[in-house]
Design a protein around this motif. Sequence first.
Motif, short mmCIF file in Angstrom:
data_model
loop_
_atom_site.label_atom_id
_atom_site.label_comp_id
_atom_site.label_asym_id
_atom_site.label_seq_id
_atom_site.Cartn_x
_atom_site.Cartn_y
_atom_site.Cartn_z
N VAL A 186 38.36 -30.78 79.46
CA VAL A 186 38.39 -31.04 80.90
C VAL A 186 37.94 -29.81 81.68
CG1 VAL A 186 39.81 -31.87 82.81
CG2 VAL A 186 40.47 -32.38 80.45
N ASP A 187 36.93 -29.98 82.53
CA ASP A 187 36.50 -28.93 83.45
C ASP A 187 36.88 -29.34 84.86
OD1 ASP A 187 35.41 -27.60 81.31
OD2 ASP A 187 33.36 -28.25 81.70
N CYS A 188 37.63 -28.49 85.53
CA CYS A 188 38.14 -28.81 86.86
C CYS A 188 37.55 -27.80 87.85
CB CYS A 188 39.67 -28.73 86.80
SG CYS A 188 40.46 -29.22 88.32
N GLU A 189 36.64 -28.30 88.69
CA GLU A 189 35.92 -27.43 89.65
C GLU A 189 36.50 -27.58 91.05
OE1 GLU A 189 31.29 -27.44 90.17
OE2 GLU A 189 32.12 -28.68 91.77
N PHE A 190 36.98 -26.48 91.60
CA PHE A 190 37.49 -26.44 92.97
C PHE A 190 36.42 -25.84 93.87
CE2 PHE A 190 41.14 -26.10 90.16
CZ PHE A 190 42.04 -26.98 90.72
N ARG A 191 36.18 -26.48 95.02
CA ARG A 191 35.14 -25.99 95.94
C ARG A 191 35.74 -25.58 97.29
NH1 ARG A 191 32.57 -30.56 93.79
NH2 ARG A 191 32.92 -31.70 95.73
N GLY A 215 42.19 -24.52 102.27
CA GLY A 215 40.77 -24.35 102.52
C GLY A 215 39.87 -25.04 101.51
N LEU A 216 40.48 -25.66 100.50
CA LEU A 216 39.65 -26.32 99.48
C LEU A 216 39.01 -27.58 100.06
CD1 LEU A 216 42.05 -25.91 96.44
CD2 LEU A 216 39.83 -24.79 96.76
N ALA A 217 37.74 -27.78 99.73
CA ALA A 217 36.99 -28.88 100.31
C ALA A 217 36.67 -29.99 99.32
CB ALA A 217 35.68 -28.35 100.89
N GLY A 218 36.58 -29.64 98.05
CA GLY A 218 36.17 -30.65 97.07
C GLY A 218 36.66 -30.30 95.70
N LEU A 219 36.61 -31.31 94.83
CA LEU A 219 37.13 -31.19 93.48
C LEU A 219 36.30 -32.08 92.57
CD1 LEU A 219 39.50 -30.31 91.55
CD2 LEU A 219 40.73 -32.34 92.35
N LYS A 220 35.81 -31.51 91.47
CA LYS A 220 35.09 -32.30 90.47
C LYS A 220 35.81 -32.14 89.14
CE LYS A 220 30.56 -33.11 88.35
NZ LYS A 220 29.13 -32.68 88.31
N VAL A 221 36.11 -33.26 88.51
CA VAL A 221 36.77 -33.23 87.20
C VAL A 221 35.83 -33.85 86.18
CG1 VAL A 221 38.71 -34.08 85.83
CG2 VAL A 221 39.07 -33.32 88.20
N THR A 222 35.49 -33.10 85.15
CA THR A 222 34.59 -33.57 84.09
C THR A 222 35.37 -33.64 82.79
OG1 THR A 222 32.75 -32.45 85.20
CG2 THR A 222 32.40 -33.12 82.90
#
Lengths: 137, 137, 137, 137, 137, 137
Positions: C34-39, C110-117
């Motif tokens: 799992v890759d969890c990207e915080f933007r 302040g987080l705007a987006g999240l992508k979970v792969t």
Amino acid sequence: MFSVTVRDRFMIAHSFRGEMFGPAQALHGATYVVDCEFRRPELDANGLVVDIAAASDLLAEVVGAFNMRNLDELPEFEGQNTTTEFMAQAVHARIAARVAEGALGGGNAGLAGLKVTLAESDVAWAAFDGPLPASGA
Amino acid sequence: MFSVTVRDRFMIAHSFRGEMFGPAQALHGATYVVDCEFRRPELDANGLVVDIAAASDLLAEVVGAFNMRNLDELPEFEGQNTTTEFMAQAVHARIAARVAEGALGGGNAGLAGLKVTLAESDVAWAAFDGPLPASGA
Amino acid sequence: MFSVTVRDRFMIAHSFRGEMFGPAQALHGATYVVDCEFRRPELDANGLVVDIAAASDLLAEVVGAFNMRNLDELPEFEGQNTTTEFMAQAVHARIAARVAEGALGGGNAGLAGLKVTLAESDVAWAAFDGPLPASGA
Amino acid sequence: MFSVTVRDRFMIAHSFRGEMFGPAQALHGATYVVDCEFRRPELDANGLVVDIAAASDLLAEVVGAFNMRNLDELPEFEGQNTTTEFMAQAVHARIAARVAEGALGGGNAGLAGLKVTLAESDVAWAAFDGPLPASGA
Amino acid sequence: MFSVTVRDRFMIAHSFRGEMFGPAQALHGATYVVDCEFRRPELDANGLVVDIAAASDLLAEVVGAFNMRNLDELPEFEGQNTTTEFMAQAVHARIAARVAEGALGGGNAGLAGLKVTLAESDVAWAAFDGPLPASGA
Amino acid sequence: MFSVTVRDRFMIAHSFRGEMFGPAQALHGATYVVDCEFRRPELDANGLVVDIAAASDLLAEVVGAFNMRNLDELPEFEGQNTTTEFMAQAVHARIAARVAEGALGGGNAGLAGLKVTLAESDVAWAAFDGPLPASGA
């Protein structure tokens, strides 16, 4: 020593018996990424350890028999903990038997050794490495 | 031969002494991605080389002692160039000592060898491979 | 736009319903890396998108709830095919909810987006990408 | 045993002779990602197996001679199938010869072995592993 | 947004025209590792972006037409430099056309976008990302 | 949209200020594996987003200025926490400035965007993605 390695993968369910396994005693599963390394002291007349296409087909055949299965239900693994290292040996044995039958052409065709590595994740893997016994073919 | 490998990582600063090191004589740093391979000729009664969770915990303990440190300041490395290959041996020695103390259960528990690989980048890595001496436990 | 991504993994069993799934209708399993990207559009006062240690802990907490489970038995997934893409969204929703609760400090910070792969193997993966709604915290 | 490995890459065209090669009898090509492992039983006085920068330069020199070439046109490979395993040995021989000439400093400088691995894709690779003969330098 | 990505690979020869290409003006070759990402705003009734097996088969079909070929000899690429980025678009166009024909079932089946990434080595890759136009199917 | 990505790496020491950084307040270090993605809506007359060799050279030039350095001692980062995400932006700014100067040929040469990703380990990475402003060149 020369080697050629091909990669494939299979996805299974299983559970383990023994208190030491903790939460892995419950039914869970794994993707195994499998690397199958064939070794040969000299190249053959075509400049090969083994034909990569033939090796890939053989690996796909062997791991295909486990893919999408619950290993707890396979008679050949009854009473066994199908750990990653155990499964590495299981794949090794099946590849070796098929090589002995001539699946890669003419007996063992000069092959001396075989290493099978199963990665259960990006941070853990197991392997079994052993000779390829000469066959009568 | 069976093997099980677990992966962890640590981040350090250090500098090297010797003109041949060129710019690496200055204080710089590295992330080391560590692969720790345990070898055993036969599986134990549970079908294991080593419990992956226990092996991961042991590796985390050992590399945790170096993580976020300036290796130039650690007394045990005084006067040493803490090259990637040197650090591979340093991790190997610490894992081996803890295994001998029974960190993975009952002496060396049948383990025969240990290889520690430290990747300093995607294009360079070093390893130390050696036996796990039998312990009295 | 800035992003920080952390990686973890979990191992599950499950089965799928629907003829199109072929052999995957049987109970099988997977390792999901799992890759969890915080933007975040701007860095915070510490120069961070999110504290990597805190993000790693949060991801471990969320995927730990699925690890070593048979997803077919989890009430929250009853009647669902727990495909890789579905599970990407499930992890996304749980991370987003914990972020909204302040798990990474002060609301969404302040987080705007999240992508979970979720990678189910070396040759197949799925993702869910969506905004992190502003929270009242 | 210690080892240090460096990675580089080269891109070539070639074709194979022999019916068994099927479609690979046609002119095609490959990217080879090359891992070159140097082995040494003891570290030198600087704490090194080999200087990583020097090893990287040597590997770049050797594979640079093949990069962007049609291997079918190189006189040294005339009449040979330039398979991945054959090319692993070809790179091994050239590295070994340059090491013997002192390219890494002072003869073989204590190096005992060399393994060259060529990955032709993410799912297939080949290697040649052999000793580094002592040189007179 | 949801996505599912599948990976395959193909091996080709080619050459480039233009002084700026330097040594790449000569006939050489590459292995392209291809990642094909399908995007869909909502999952279908089965919980899917696309059936991974069907997507893998489609990708294999499309890249199989280029595999083991000299791209300089393909009529459809006459007068073109078949750079990595150009080939990413070429694969994209062929996948998109087959999707429009219903290769993944019923028109575009809700798919909104497609990204094709071709890695020519471990240190260089290129991609083309574009919408999947609605089809009449 | 087209993209081309090239990879390089650099090794640094640094320390962070702020209690939240815990042990990372001490001097430590990192290897950053850097992926630099250039985006362009249309290919140029040569069929390129950017010349991969030129892009690789530019990336090597920019990260070479940080390689083997203690970032705490660089005047341009005084008073800054040189976190992974901050450094992604720092590399982005330097690449963008060099592109504007014509380092890749003729102004921005049609480039529309740039994403710089720095992996600090196998399990954590950060990125900065932003437009490449049109230059007057």
